[in-house]
Design a protein around this motif. Structure first.
Motif: not given
Length: 123
Positions: A60-62, A65-78
């Protein structure tokens, strides 16, 4: 650690005694990140409840951090268990959606500057 390749030190975003977070060696998209359990555990179901909760807290923390850094709305969890070693792949979504993201041709990561940027957004 057996089963997963050892990441370069400059790819590491976070680590503690149980797990590490690093940029993927062969990313599907910019910012593709791995959260890997250090001890060889073949499946999520084999983790103790407290270890599973710790793993998911770090995921969840990662993700944040990824969303904040890259300004993306979604990060898929695989969670793909072919390696028989507990690890999550966090893949930022840009323009495409769903399983199409798996069709990308992954190339070996050579520039690790993004790891430092993600660290700055780690909370």
């Amino acid at each position: 650690m057996k089963g997963l390749p050892k990441p370069p030190a400059k790819a590491i975003i976070y680590q503690d005694d149980k797990l590490y977070v690093c940029l993927a060696s062969f990313p599907l998209t910019r910012g593709h990140t791995i959260v890997a359990w250090k001890d060889p555990v073949a499946d999520l179901n084999l983790l103790a409840r407290s270890d599973y909760e710790h793993l998911m807290d770090v995921v969840k923390q990662a993700r944040k951090a990824i969303m904040a850094t890259l300004a993306v709305e979604k990060v898929y969890l695989l969670y793909l268990d072919e390696a028989k070693h507990v690890h999550w792949q966090l893949v930022p979504r840009y323009k495409e959606q769903g399983m199409m993201i798996l069709n990308h041709e992954a190339e070996e990561l050579e520039n690790f500057h993004l790891a430092e940027k993600i660290k700055k957004n780690w909370k």
